[in-house]
Write a protein that holds these residues in place. Structure first.
Motif, PDB file in Angstrom:
ATOM      1  N   GLY A  98       0.831  -1.212   0.000  1.00 23.90           N
ATOM      2  CA  GLY A  98       0.000   0.000   0.000  1.00 23.90           C
ATOM      3  C   GLY A  98       0.857   1.250   0.000  1.00 23.90           C
ATOM      4  O   GLY A  98       0.532   2.244  -0.676  1.00 23.90           O
ATOM      5  N   TYR A  99       1.962   1.235   0.762  1.00 21.51           N
ATOM      6  CA  TYR A  99       2.880   2.385   0.793  1.00 21.51           C
ATOM      7  C   TYR A  99       3.491   2.624  -0.582  1.00 21.51           C
ATOM      8  O   TYR A  99       3.528   3.771  -1.075  1.00 21.51           O
ATOM      9  CB  TYR A  99       3.982   2.139   1.828  1.00 21.51           C
ATOM     10  N   PHE A 100       3.973   1.562  -1.222  1.00 15.35           N
ATOM     11  CA  PHE A 100       4.597   1.729  -2.544  1.00 15.35           C
ATOM     12  C   PHE A 100       3.574   2.183  -3.590  1.00 15.35           C
ATOM     13  O   PHE A 100       3.897   2.977  -4.483  1.00 15.35           O
ATOM     14  CB  PHE A 100       5.271   0.428  -2.986  1.00 15.35           C
ATOM     15  N   ARG A 101       2.359   1.673  -3.484  1.00 12.67           N
ATOM     16  CA  ARG A 101       1.310   2.120  -4.413  1.00 12.67           C
ATOM     17  C   ARG A 101       1.003   3.602  -4.189  1.00 12.67           C
ATOM     18  O   ARG A 101       0.817   4.369  -5.142  1.00 12.67           O
ATOM     19  CB  ARG A 101       0.030   1.298  -4.170  1.00 12.67           C
ATOM     20  N   GLU A 102       0.950   4.000  -2.910  1.00 16.41           N
ATOM     21  CA  GLU A 102       0.686   5.405  -2.578  1.00 16.41           C
ATOM     22  C   GLU A 102       1.786   6.310  -3.152  1.00 16.41           C
ATOM     23  O   GLU A 102       1.513   7.446  -3.558  1.00 16.41           O
ATOM     24  CB  GLU A 102       0.626   5.566  -1.057  1.00 16.41           C
ATOM     25  N   ARG A 103       3.012   5.790  -3.201  1.00 14.82           N
ATOM     26  CA  ARG A 103       4.136   6.545  -3.783  1.00 14.82           C
ATOM     27  C   ARG A 103       4.202   6.393  -5.289  1.00 14.82           C
ATOM     28  O   ARG A 103       5.132   6.883  -5.935  1.00 14.82           O
ATOM     29  CB  ARG A 103       5.460   6.068  -3.172  1.00 14.82           C
ATOM     30  N   ASN A 104       3.211   5.682  -5.854  1.00 11.15           N
ATOM     31  CA  ASN A 104       3.075   5.520  -7.311  1.00 11.15           C
ATOM     32  C   ASN A 104       4.223   4.756  -7.958  1.00 11.15           C
ATOM     33  O   ASN A 104       4.620   5.031  -9.096  1.00 11.15           O
ATOM     34  CB  ASN A 104       2.928   6.890  -8.003  1.00 11.15           C
ATOM     35  N   PHE A 105       4.778   3.762  -7.240  1.00  5.80           N
ATOM     36  CA  PHE A 105       5.825   2.930  -7.839  1.00  5.80           C
ATOM     37  C   PHE A 105       5.181   1.745  -8.556  1.00  5.80           C
ATOM     38  O   PHE A 105       4.307   1.057  -8.015  1.00  5.80           O
ATOM     39  CB  PHE A 105       6.797   2.421  -6.770  1.00  5.80           C
ATOM     40  N   ARG A 106       5.621   1.525  -9.787  1.00  3.13           N
ATOM     41  CA  ARG A 106       5.081   0.431 -10.595  1.00  3.13           C
ATOM     42  C   ARG A 106       5.620  -0.926 -10.117  1.00  3.13           C
ATOM     43  O   ARG A 106       6.648  -1.011  -9.456  1.00  3.13           O
ATOM     44  CB  ARG A 106       5.459   0.620 -12.068  1.00  3.13           C
ATOM     45  N   ASP A 107       4.933  -1.988 -10.531  1.00  8.11           N
ATOM     46  CA  ASP A 107       5.341  -3.341 -10.145  1.00  8.11           C
ATOM     47  C   ASP A 107       6.720  -3.695 -10.685  1.00  8.11           C
ATOM     48  O   ASP A 107       7.491  -4.394 -10.022  1.00  8.11           O
ATOM     49  CB  ASP A 107       4.311  -4.368 -10.648  1.00  8.11           C
TER      50      ASP A 107
END
Length: 658
Positions: free
Chosen positions: A142-151
């Motif tokens: 969730g943190y990485f998604r919030e920071r908009n980092f792709r898979d």
């Protein structure tokens, strides 16, 4: 264990592709048939590190390091022979089968290998928790998604998550059979008496890689807003992780840095991730610490051009300025980029995107000394004392630059900017450089006086191998001659020499066969066991089909043999080009029928000469002790040696008996 056939296949492939192996760690440039770069094993500003694809070797003429591709990987990454074989096998798609290690065999692995096994397991565990556990997906992912980092970026950098539970990782590692001792040594587990806890619990994880791609440490960011602990936490110093020698993202960036001939330096982990996501991958991070000499040299191995990106924090910029003198001292060309207020590399990369960010960097990056001068001038304004300090500061920075032409250009620019005559700047720079040279001279003098025997050389490294210990403990009066004979054996052993008379008749022989026969008939051995071992190996193998002396010894799995072979083959000798009486230039190879018998005879001459000297001393002692029987026996030996010495001297052109 890996079977010998597989090892031989990996070594042969790696030797043929040594340039590809070394170029992953060193920025190489073609020079004739070879490649040259800055040595990764010692600090140098002028390249003296050579890779020869034709010979399958590397050699530094500065520090003396040399060997084959496997040696290079072992020395550079401080790994075992088997580890190097595995890495190269994977690189060249060679399937390696080995039996699974038993717990007893695993116990015999050294600490470093065991720690690397533990960190590899930990990286996999953290990645698994990030993607497969409910807590990891909701909190970490969730943190990485919030920071908009792709898979793809999350996968590329092997990002992970450590559960909030006090010892979830430690329990799993112990259950899997990993030892608490190594969990503690890597800093993954904190141990106090009966208390055990995960160091990185409740944090997203950023694995830190070596240049070979091994996970050697971790960075962790806490996610709880109420946490009364450091926002970021790194692995402690260990046998495998030294923060001052590592740059985050260098493993992923090294090839692109070399390709673009430019490195971009940012501060944090997410800055690196955002740049990669924007398509700019020649970027590394200092992880929030001032640059160290080791980190600067790491960058210099791939490029001499460095762009440092600052955010708008004035205090942070001034603190960083003090460390950049070290970068200039290493001969790098430094530019700086100041981002707009309120922006950092992470946010600005996401805001602009790749193409616009590249254009912004190209347009706004500024030469470091001009940037520093402008910044300090703005601060000094019309204060004469502050301006005087500014001049001293800038002069100190220019004085560390090793290239005189670059210094001259900066003096011109700074003279115009600061309204100070060039001559004044040159005088101050001269004083500073002279003082540094004097200080360096004093340090060198001190070190020479402290070295064993006051020889001006540092003490030799401890020798752990029994064979080398024996060689090191006894002086070898025939060192030069024996090395020259070995050089001809390794370099030209397969070449045909011509016809020579032997006990069994006259026949044509190779260089190697001639040397072996000549030394064996006189039972000549070296006091250096390594030289004797190489002679034995040659005798055992030279009649095998497709045997090549140089390839055989350079690709040896014995690091001592391959290193010595590389040294002998790579070294340039004054005999390599010879003029005859007609002025025709001959190569050493053209004159083997003259040179090989000569070097063998030189060795014999010296051995007999020293034996004669020893017999003289024994004769003198026997005479003083009135030992008539011993004296007559020694005298007979002395006369035989003297006849042999006269014979050898004539063969060498009539040298005088001494």
């Amino acid at each position: 264990m890996i079977d010998k056939g597989t090892i031989d296949k990996v070594m042969e492939t790696a030797q043929g592709q040594i340039t590809e192996v070394v170029s992953e760690f060193v920025n190489l440039k073609r020079r004739g048939i070879n490649y040259i770069g800055l040595c990764p094993f010692h600090n140098e500003k002028t390249p003296s590190f050579i890779v020869s694809p034709h010979k399958g070797i590397y050699k530094c003429f500065g520090c003396g390091k040399g060997g084959n591709a496997v040696n290079f990987l072992m020395d550079h990454e401080q790994i075992s022979f088997i580890e190097a074989i595995k890495i190269l096998g994977k690189k060249f798609h060679i399937h390696i089968e080995e039996k699974e290690l038993t717990p007893e065999e695993m116990a015999h692995q050294n600490d470093r290998e065991s720690m690397l096994v533990v960190t590899t397991f930990a990286a996999g565990y953290f990645m698994d928790r990030l993607h497969k556990s409910d807590e990891g997906k909701s909190v970490g992912l969730g943190y990485f998604r919030e920071r908009n980092f792709r898979d793809d970026i999350i996968q590329k950098f092997q990002l992970g998550y450590s559960p909030e539970s006090r010892d979830a990782f430690t329990k799993e590692a112990l259950r899997q059979g990993y030892k608490l001792d190594f969990l503690e040594k890597t800093g993954l587990t904190i141990v106090r008496d009966d208390y055990k806890a995960d160091r990185f619990r409740g944090r997203v994880i950023f694995p830190i890689h070596s240049l070979a791609g091994k996970v050697i440490g971790f960075g962790g960011r806490v996610l709880r807003t109420d946490a009364k602990t450091a926002k970021y936490l790194n692995s402690p110093e260990s046998e495998i992780y030294h923060k001052s020698k590592v740059l985050y993202g260098m493993y992923q960036a090294r090839q692109e840095i070399a390709r673009q001939d430019r490195c971009i330096l940012v501060e944090g982990y997410t800055d690196v991730l955002s740049f990669h996501q924007a398509g700019i991958s020649n970027v590394v991070a200092s992880s929030g610490t001032a640059l160290t000499p080791d980190q600067i040299r790491l960058i210099a191995r791939f490029s001499k051009n460095l762009t440092i990106i600052f955010d708008g924090d004035a205090a942070g910029i001034k603190a960083s300025l003090r460390g950049i003198d070290l970068v200039l001292e290493e001969g790098l060309n430094v530019k700086v980029l100041l981002l707009p207020d309120g922006e950092d590399p992470d946010s600005y990369a996401k805001k602009l995107g790749g193409e616009a960010l590249r254009a912004y960097i190209q347009k706004h990056e500024t030469d470091f000394i001009r940037f520093k001068t402008g910044l300090l001038l703005e601060e000094a304004k019309d204060d004469p004392i502050a301006r005087a300090r500014l001049v001293q500061d800038i002069v100190r920075t220019i004085s560390v630059i090793p290239d005189s032409i670059t210094r001259t250009e900066y003096v011109k620019d700074c003279s115009n900017l600061m309204k100070v005559e060039e001559q004044v700047l040159y005088m101050e720079i001269g004083k500073l450089r002279k003082k540094r040279q004097e200080d360096a001279s004093k340090r060198t003098h001190y070190n020479e006086n402290q070295s064993p025997g006051n020889s001006g050389m540092s003490a030799p490294a401890p020798v752990s191998d029994p064979m080398l210990k024996q060689a090191a403990s006894s002086s070898n009066p025939f060192e030069a001659e024996e090395r020259e004979v070995l050089r001809f054996l390794l370099k030209y052993g397969d070449a045909m020499l011509g016809e020579f008379e032997f006990d069994d008749g006259k026949r044509e022989v190779s260089v190697g066969e001639y040397i072996v026969a000549e030394l064996r008939q006189d039972e000549l051995e070296s006091v250096n066991p390594l030289y004797n071992r190489m002679m034995e190996l040659y005798e055992e193998n030279f009649r095998n089909e497709n045997f090549s002396s140089s390839r055989f010894f350079v690709s040896s799995s014995d690091n001592r043999i391959s290193s010595l072979a590389t040294d002998l083959i790579a070294h340039e000798y004054s005999l390599s080009r010879i003029h005859d009486k007609l002025g025709v230039v001959s190569t050493e190879e053209d004159l083997l029928d003259e040179l090989v018998p000569k070097v063998v005879t030189e060795l014999k001459w010296k051995k007999v000469k020293i034996l004669l000297d020893e017999k003289r001393q024994l004769l003198k002692k026997a005479e003083e002790e009135k030992d008539e029987a011993g004296f007559m026996e020694l005298l007979q030996d002395f006369n035989n040696l003297q006849q042999a010495f006269i014979f050898i001297s004539k063969a060498l052109g009539g040298r005088t008996v001494v």
